[in-house]
Design an enzyme around this catalytic site. Sequence first.
Site, PDB file in Angstrom:
ATOM      1  N   ASP A  38       0.942  -1.331  -0.142  1.00 53.46           N
ATOM      2  CA  ASP A  38       0.103   0.027  -0.195  1.00 53.46           C
ATOM      3  C   ASP A  38       0.702   1.305   0.008  1.00 53.46           C
ATOM      4  O   ASP A  38       0.483   2.199  -0.654  1.00 53.46           O
ATOM      5  CB  ASP A  38      -0.888   0.106   1.137  1.00 53.46           C
ATOM      6  CG  ASP A  38      -2.166  -0.822   1.081  1.00 53.46           C
ATOM      7  OD1 ASP A  38      -2.391  -1.062  -0.118  1.00 53.46           O
ATOM      8  OD2 ASP A  38      -2.786  -1.398   1.966  1.00 53.46           O
ATOM      9  N   LYS A 115     -12.078 -28.350 -15.643  1.00 54.03           N
ATOM     10  CA  LYS A 115     -12.876 -27.445 -16.526  1.00 54.03           C
ATOM     11  C   LYS A 115     -13.848 -26.396 -15.670  1.00 54.03           C
ATOM     12  O   LYS A 115     -14.682 -26.541 -14.654  1.00 54.03           O
ATOM     13  CB  LYS A 115     -14.018 -28.234 -17.181  1.00 54.03           C
ATOM     14  CG  LYS A 115     -14.881 -27.402 -18.074  1.00 54.03           C
ATOM     15  CD  LYS A 115     -15.713 -28.364 -19.185  1.00 54.03           C
ATOM     16  CE  LYS A 115     -16.278 -27.562 -20.130  1.00 54.03           C
ATOM     17  NZ  LYS A 115     -17.298 -26.746 -19.609  1.00 54.03           N
ATOM     18  N   ASP A 117     -15.738 -23.667 -14.339  1.00 48.95           N
ATOM     19  CA  ASP A 117     -17.234 -22.980 -14.620  1.00 48.95           C
ATOM     20  C   ASP A 117     -17.314 -21.624 -14.536  1.00 48.95           C
ATOM     21  O   ASP A 117     -17.675 -21.111 -13.753  1.00 48.95           O
ATOM     22  CB  ASP A 117     -18.173 -23.873 -13.816  1.00 48.95           C
ATOM     23  CG  ASP A 117     -19.647 -23.585 -14.196  1.00 48.95           C
ATOM     24  OD1 ASP A 117     -19.808 -23.065 -15.356  1.00 48.95           O
ATOM     25  OD2 ASP A 117     -20.636 -23.974 -13.581  1.00 48.95           O
ATOM     26  N   ARG A 136     -16.163 -14.650 -25.652  1.00 44.91           N
ATOM     27  CA  ARG A 136     -16.047 -15.638 -26.620  1.00 44.91           C
ATOM     28  C   ARG A 136     -17.059 -15.086 -27.771  1.00 44.91           C
ATOM     29  O   ARG A 136     -17.002 -15.320 -28.868  1.00 44.91           O
ATOM     30  CB  ARG A 136     -16.837 -16.938 -26.078  1.00 44.91           C
ATOM     31  CG  ARG A 136     -16.744 -18.055 -27.243  1.00 44.91           C
ATOM     32  CD  ARG A 136     -16.895 -19.441 -26.440  1.00 44.91           C
ATOM     33  NE  ARG A 136     -17.160 -20.214 -27.519  1.00 44.91           N
ATOM     34  CZ  ARG A 136     -18.129 -20.712 -28.060  1.00 44.91           C
ATOM     35  NH1 ARG A 136     -19.232 -20.079 -27.893  1.00 44.91           N
ATOM     36  NH2 ARG A 136     -18.245 -21.534 -29.108  1.00 44.91           N
ATOM     37  N   LYS A 287      -7.046 -32.945 -22.854  1.00 48.61           N
ATOM     38  CA  LYS A 287      -6.354 -32.838 -24.173  1.00 48.61           C
ATOM     39  C   LYS A 287      -5.299 -33.460 -24.569  1.00 48.61           C
ATOM     40  O   LYS A 287      -4.662 -34.172 -23.787  1.00 48.61           O
ATOM     41  CB  LYS A 287      -5.851 -31.129 -24.014  1.00 48.61           C
ATOM     42  CG  LYS A 287      -7.105 -30.422 -23.677  1.00 48.61           C
ATOM     43  CD  LYS A 287      -6.247 -28.950 -23.327  1.00 48.61           C
ATOM     44  CE  LYS A 287      -7.570 -28.061 -22.922  1.00 48.61           C
ATOM     45  NZ  LYS A 287      -7.081 -26.645 -22.111  1.00 48.61           N
ATOM     46  N   LYS A 311     -18.086 -34.028 -18.589  1.00 44.40           N
ATOM     47  CA  LYS A 311     -18.986 -33.218 -17.749  1.00 44.40           C
ATOM     48  C   LYS A 311     -19.478 -34.185 -16.384  1.00 44.40           C
ATOM     49  O   LYS A 311     -20.090 -35.449 -16.668  1.00 44.40           O
ATOM     50  CB  LYS A 311     -20.314 -33.081 -18.577  1.00 44.40           C
ATOM     51  CG  LYS A 311     -20.131 -32.148 -19.810  1.00 44.40           C
ATOM     52  CD  LYS A 311     -19.747 -30.690 -19.203  1.00 44.40           C
ATOM     53  CE  LYS A 311     -19.929 -29.763 -20.145  1.00 44.40           C
ATOM     54  NZ  LYS A 311     -21.195 -29.226 -20.715  1.00 44.40           N
ATOM     55  N   CYS A 405     -51.088 -33.356 -37.479  1.00 47.93           N
ATOM     56  CA  CYS A 405     -50.492 -32.422 -36.856  1.00 47.93           C
ATOM     57  C   CYS A 405     -51.082 -31.221 -36.164  1.00 47.93           C
ATOM     58  O   CYS A 405     -52.306 -30.734 -36.399  1.00 47.93           O
ATOM     59  CB  CYS A 405     -49.672 -31.824 -37.980  1.00 47.93           C
ATOM     60  SG  CYS A 405     -48.849 -30.191 -37.848  1.00 47.93           S
ATOM     61  N   CYS A 408     -51.170 -28.046 -38.447  1.00 38.69           N
ATOM     62  CA  CYS A 408     -51.894 -27.669 -39.793  1.00 38.69           C
ATOM     63  C   CYS A 408     -52.824 -28.942 -40.164  1.00 38.69           C
ATOM     64  O   CYS A 408     -53.473 -29.198 -41.270  1.00 38.69           O
ATOM     65  CB  CYS A 408     -50.995 -27.880 -40.965  1.00 38.69           C
ATOM     66  SG  CYS A 408     -50.043 -29.241 -41.197  1.00 38.69           S
ATOM     67  N   CYS A 423     -44.696 -34.146 -39.521  1.00 40.07           N
ATOM     68  CA  CYS A 423     -45.677 -33.635 -40.533  1.00 40.07           C
ATOM     69  C   CYS A 423     -44.813 -33.455 -41.844  1.00 40.07           C
ATOM     70  O   CYS A 423     -43.946 -32.566 -41.843  1.00 40.07           O
ATOM     71  CB  CYS A 423     -46.085 -32.199 -39.847  1.00 40.07           C
ATOM     72  SG  CYS A 423     -47.031 -31.208 -41.056  1.00 40.07           S
TER      73      CYS A 423
HETATM   74  S1  IVH Z   1      -9.924 -25.805 -23.706  1.00 41.94           S
HETATM   75  C1  IVH Z   1     -11.220 -25.213 -28.519  1.00 41.94           C
HETATM   76  N1  IVH Z   1      -9.708 -25.852 -21.063  1.00 41.94           N
HETATM   77  O1  IVH Z   1     -14.948 -24.933 -21.553  1.00 41.94           O
HETATM   78  C2  IVH Z   1     -11.611 -24.996 -27.089  1.00 41.94           C
HETATM   79  N2  IVH Z   1     -11.609 -24.905 -21.722  1.00 41.94           N
HETATM   80  O2  IVH Z   1     -16.398 -25.887 -24.336  1.00 41.94           O
HETATM   81  C3  IVH Z   1     -10.517 -25.092 -26.055  1.00 41.94           C
HETATM   82  N3  IVH Z   1     -13.196 -24.171 -20.027  1.00 41.94           N
HETATM   83  O3  IVH Z   1     -16.273 -22.273 -22.673  1.00 41.94           O
HETATM   84  C4  IVH Z   1     -11.112 -24.958 -24.736  1.00 41.94           C
HETATM   85  N4  IVH Z   1     -11.950 -24.534 -18.097  1.00 41.94           N
HETATM   86  O4  IVH Z   1     -13.794 -21.676 -21.704  1.00 41.94           O
HETATM   87  C5  IVH Z   1     -10.526 -25.590 -22.008  1.00 41.94           C
HETATM   88  N5  IVH Z   1      -9.261 -26.160 -18.669  1.00 41.94           N
HETATM   89  C6  IVH Z   1      -9.868 -25.656 -19.693  1.00 41.94           C
HETATM   90  C7  IVH Z   1     -11.073 -25.123 -19.387  1.00 41.94           C
HETATM   91  C8  IVH Z   1     -11.897 -24.916 -20.540  1.00 41.94           C
HETATM   92  C9  IVH Z   1     -13.068 -24.192 -18.518  1.00 41.94           C
HETATM   93  C10 IVH Z   1     -14.261 -23.757 -20.716  1.00 41.94           C
HETATM   94  C11 IVH Z   1     -13.957 -22.977 -21.964  1.00 41.94           C
HETATM   95  C12 IVH Z   1     -15.255 -23.036 -23.018  1.00 41.94           C
HETATM   96  C13 IVH Z   1     -15.767 -24.447 -22.435  1.00 41.94           C
HETATM   97  C14 IVH Z   1     -15.281 -25.504 -23.443  1.00 41.94           C
END
Ligand code: IVH
Length: 673
Positions: A38, A115, A117, A136, A287, A311, A405, A408, A423
Site C-alpha cells: 500500500d 473445467k 465453470d 467468446r 487434451k 461433464k 399435426c 396444420c 408432419c
Molecule cells: S480448452 C477449443 N480448458 O469450457 C476449446 N476449456 O467448451 C478449448 N473451459 O467455454 C477449450 N476450463 O472456456 C479448456 N481447462 C480448460 C477449461 C475450458 C473451462 C471452458 C471454455 C469453454 C468451454 C469449452
Amino acid sequence: MDKIELEKRVEELNNLLHTYGHAYYVLDKPIVTDAVYDAYLQELIGIEQEFPDLIFPDSPTQRVGGEILSGFGKVEHVYPMLSLSNAFNEADLRDFDRRVREATGQNVSYICELKIDGLAISLRYVDGQFVQGATRGDGTIGEDITANLRTIHSIPLRLKEPVSIEVRGEAYMPKRSFVRLNETRDEAGEEPFANPRNAAAGSLRQLDPKIAASRHLAVFIYGIGGDGSEYGPDRHSDALDYVDALGFETNKERKRCKTIDEVIEYVNKWTEKRSSLDYEIDGIVIKVDLFEDQEQLGFTARSPRWATAFKFPAEEVMTKLIDVELSVGRTGVVTPTAILEPVLVDGTTVGRASLHNEDLIREKDIRVGDTVIIRKAGDIIPEVVAPILENRTGEEVPFHMPTHCPECDSELIRLEEEVALRCVNPKCPAQMKEAIIHFVSRNAMNIEGIGERVVEQLYRESLVQDVSDLYTLTREQLIELERMGEKSVANLLGAIEASKENSLEKVLFGLGIRHVGVKAASILAEEFGTLQSLMQATPEQLTAIHEIGDKVAESITTYFSNDDVLEVLRKLEAYGLNLTYKGLARQDIPTEGLFAGKTIVLTGKLFEMTRGEAKKEIEARGGKVTGSVSKNTDLVVAGEEAGSKLARAEELNITVWDEAELLEALSEKGSSL
Ligand code: IVH
C-alpha cells in the site's frame, strides 16, 4: 526530484508493484506485507496525480476501473474460439481415446485439466502489454471487455517478456467471493446471483468497470490462441508452463496422463473431490498433449478433435408433470415437451423438459400428473428421467401422440427407421416459422432483433411467409408490431440490410437444407464459390468432395429441384442478397504460379515473417498449406528448431527448404519446385 528522477522512480514503483502483485495474486505467496504494498501504491498514486503524463497504461493504479462505457465494441477473434465435444461416462472417454489413437498412433499422451465453470475469455498482448480482452461471443466475434478485465489482478497488465501473444482462459468468481457478494446483495435488497458463473458473467458485462473491480474475479489461463508452437513449446503442457512463466495464472491441478486409464482415474478423483475447491468446476477437460498430434487430429466445425470435456453427472430433481405440449420443428418432427411445476436445477429454474418421442414416453411409462425426476441433459436442455411410481394416486393419465399435426392438421407420418413422427406438409405454418427462425439465427444470417415472438407476429400478420419476405419489410409494417419502438425497428432493418452482405456459407446454412450443417455449408461455399454453380452440381460432383457423402449430396440435389425453393432463391437474389463466397474459393486458388497444385507444410520458427504471412504468400502462388507431413506433401519449409515434421519429411524423401530458400523463391528469383 527532477522530472527524470521522477520518471525513474515511477518505473521502479511500477516494477515493484508488478512483482509484489504477481506474488500475491497469481502465485499466492506474498513477499511483502499489505502495508508495504500500500505504501508503494500510495506513493505512485501521489506522483501520478501530480504528473498525469507519467501514468503508464500498465500501471497497477489502472486496475481500479476507469470511465463508464456506453457499450461494448465488437472484437473479431483472430482464431475462432471453439467449444468442446462432451463425454458423459467412461465409455465416451474410451471412445475418444480410440479415435485419437486411430488417427495418431499408439503413443499419444494426454493432459487433464479442471473445467472451470466461468466464462471463456481471450486476452491479447502486444510486445508484452495487455491491449485487449474479449468474451467468446459467437466464437467468431466477441465483445470488447478490456476495461473490466484490466481490473482482475490475476491478469498481468505487462508480461515478463515483451512477446505478442493471445491467450485463452476462463474468468470465474471464487466461491468465497460469490457467497460474500450475495450476502451484500441480500442486505441491499438486491436479487442474489444463482451461481458463481452467472455472477462472473454479470460482473464482466457491466459498463461501469468499477463494478467488476469490486467483484473479486479471477482468471485461469488454459491455452495459447492459434499455433502455440510458434512460441517454442511443442506440447500443450509445456505451453502452459510457458504462459505461467510469462506471468499468467494457470490451474495447477493439471496432470499429464499416458493412458486413458490414468485419465479415468483423474476424472474419478475430481468427481469425488470437486466440492473441496474454492471455485466451481463442471467437468474435466482432456487434451492431446503433443501439438503435432493435435494437428493430425484437426477440428470439426465446432470443436477440436484433440480434446473433449468430461461433464460431471447432472443434478436430479423431483417435480410434477402438469401437461404435455406438442411442437413442430423445422423439419416437421413433432416433439412432446413436458410442462412442469417449476423447480431449481443446477442454479436455473426449469418449467419445461424434453420427452423426446412417444416410444420413450411409453417405455418409461410417463403419465400426466406423475411426480417425475428431471435433470439437465448435457447440462443444458432439461429432460424427464423417470416417473416415481410409488407416488401414483391413480389419477395420472397416459399420454398418446396425436395422429394429425397440431398446427396444420395433416396426417403425421412415421418415416422408416425413425422413432419421430413427422408432419410432411411443406406448407405447415409451424415448419415455415421454424425455417425463418433458423434463417435469422446466429450461425446462419445472424439477424439480431428477430426472435421467436417477432417471427410469430410477422407470420400471423402475413408479412413474412418465407425467408425472402424478410427483405421486403418496411418501417411502417414493423412499427405496428407489439413491443416494437422506433429504435428497435431501425436496428432490425439495419440488421436485415447488413445480412445481404453475408458470405454464401451463411445463406446456405440458413436455407436449412437437410444434412447441411455449418461445416458442410462452408465446404460447399468454398468449393463452388457461387450459389449458381452449386445448384448446377451433379451428385457425382458433390460426392467427389471428400467431406460430402451420398446422403448429403442427395439431399442437396433434391432441395434444388423443388420449384418453391427455386422461387424463394430467385427472390433472394432479386432483393440483392450476396450469393457468392467471400473467402478465397478453392476454385479461385490460382492454378498458375510457383506453387500451383503443390501441397506445402510449414514447420519450426520463421524469423522474417510469421507462418500466417508465409501461408498467404504461398496460397497467392497457387500452393496449398497443410498441417501434417504425408506422402502427398510436395515441400516442407523448416524454420529453426523444426522437430518431428522435418524428420518425417526426411524419412519420406520430401524436398525441404529453409526460410532463406523460401524467401528467395517468393522474391521470384528462386528455383521452381
Ligand atoms: S480448452 C477449443 N480448458 O469450457 C476449446 N476449456 O467448451 C478449448 N473451459 O467455454 C477449450 N476450463 O472456456 C479448456 N481447462 C480448460 C477449461 C475450458 C473451462 C471452458 C471454455 C469453454 C468451454 C469449452
